[in-house]
Design an enzyme around this catalytic site. Structure first.
Site: not given
Ligand code: BJW
Length: 233
Positions: A56, A94, A109, A117, A136, A139, A175, A203
């Site tokens: 990070y 970002d 996220h 902390c 921190c 605390c 996206g 896509e």
């Molecule tokens: C373009 C482009 C261009 C490219 N123009 N487009 C089984 C089933 C269902 C859920 C779960 C499960 N097992 C576990 C879970 C829950 C889990 C989860 O979803 N896991 C999956 C892997 C299945 N989720 C969690 O644990 C979350 N918390 C949670 O569920 O808490 C409990 C709860 C209960 C009840 C209510 C609410 C909550 C927490 C999720 C945390 C995600 N963290 C991350 C890291 C953040 C920090 C970091 O940056 O390091 O977040 S993971 C990563 O994925 C990041 C992103 O925000 C997130 C989503 O990714 P994103 O943004 O969609 O990116 P990509 O790369 O996947 O896609 C890019 C897209 O852009 C593509 O479609 C391209 O086509 C497009 N693109 N260029 C337009 N120029």
């Protein structure tokens, strides 16, 4: 829409791709260099804090080398001009939406330029490196960590998001792959509440089947065109 309504916009890594920030799951995605389970879980942080903090730190430092693109600028323009309710929910850690000037937005996220902390829960703005065991100021515990929502942790501001989705007339995702919940479920929640749904993506994503309309292309082109269609000259 001819009259002002309530708009919820969900953004993902794709909106920042044209600014030079790698997406997670595409070719060259961040996780190709680092396995997601190595860097993005509470267990990984406990097992190897140096690795997670360094990962990070590098991404925080990289923010100095990037700038908002035409898609961020267009959403900021919409935010400033739209007379109805509007909420930009970004999954991105970002700060390109706010640097473009968006105000009605939240980071579900977490944020690279914030530290959390693990002992007292205080969040504070953070610039530069964040070594493990940093004390921190609130605390005195050596417990500051990146303010990032890891897998298994609750995203921020879920009540505010769910409330906005329940009132939305239009839901737009930009996206995002629809691979990560709960964000991946927002399109269905909005549709169930009666909102029109639109996907703007390079896509088709996992969420495409739930979107009323999908427009394919780069965000830097699609988003300004869509915003222009909503705002008068
Ligand atoms: C373009 C482009 C261009 C490219 N123009 N487009 C089984 C089933 C269902 C859920 C779960 C499960 N097992 C576990 C879970 C829950 C889990 C989860 O979803 N896991 C999956 C892997 C299945 N989720 C969690 O644990 C979350 N918390 C949670 O569920 O808490 C409990 C709860 C209960 C009840 C209510 C609410 C909550 C927490 C999720 C945390 C995600 N963290 C991350 C890291 C953040 C920090 C970091 O940056 O390091 O977040 S993971 C990563 O994925 C990041 C992103 O925000 C997130 C989503 O990714 P994103 O943004 O969609 O990116 P990509 O790369 O996947 O896609 C890019 C897209 O852009 C593509 O479609 C391209 O086509 C497009 N693109 N260029 C337009 N120029």
């Amino acid at each position: 829409m001819s009259v002002a309504g309530n708009i919820v916009i969900l953004t993902g890594a794709g909106i920042s791709a044209e600014s030079g920030i790698a997406t997670f799951r595409g070719p060259g995605g961040l996780w190709e260099g680092h396995r997601v389970e190595d860097v993005c879980t509470p267990e990984a942080l406990a097992r190897d804090p140096a690795l997670v903090h360094r990962f990070y730190d590098l991404r925080r430092a990289a923010l100095d080398t990037v700038a908002p693109n035409a898609a961020h600028d267009a959403l900021a323009r919409l935010d400033a001009a739209w007379p109805g309710e509007l909420l930009i929910v970004t999954q991105n850690v970002d700060d390109l939406h706010e640097r473009a000037g968006a105000r009605r937005m939240l980071h579900m996220h977490g944020e690279l330029r914030s530290a959390l902390c693990a002992a007292c829960g205080t969040r504070r703005p953070w610039r530069g490196a964040l070594p493990p065991a940093t004390v921190c100021p609130a605390c005195d515990a050596p417990a500051l960590r990146p303010d990032i929502v890891f897998f298994g942790e609750m995203p921020y501001e879920m009540e505010r998001i769910e409330s906005a989705l329940s009132r939305a007339d239009l839901f737009v995702s930009i996206g995002t792959s629809g691979a990560v919940y709960p964000a991946a479920g927002f399109v269905r929640a909005a549709a169930a509440a009666g909102a029109a749904t639109l996907e703007l993506n390079l896509e088709r994503s996992a969420g495409s089947t739930w979107s009323g309309e999908t427009r394919l292309g780069p965000a830097g082109v699609l988003v300004p065109t869509w915003v222009d269609s909503l705002l008068p000259e």
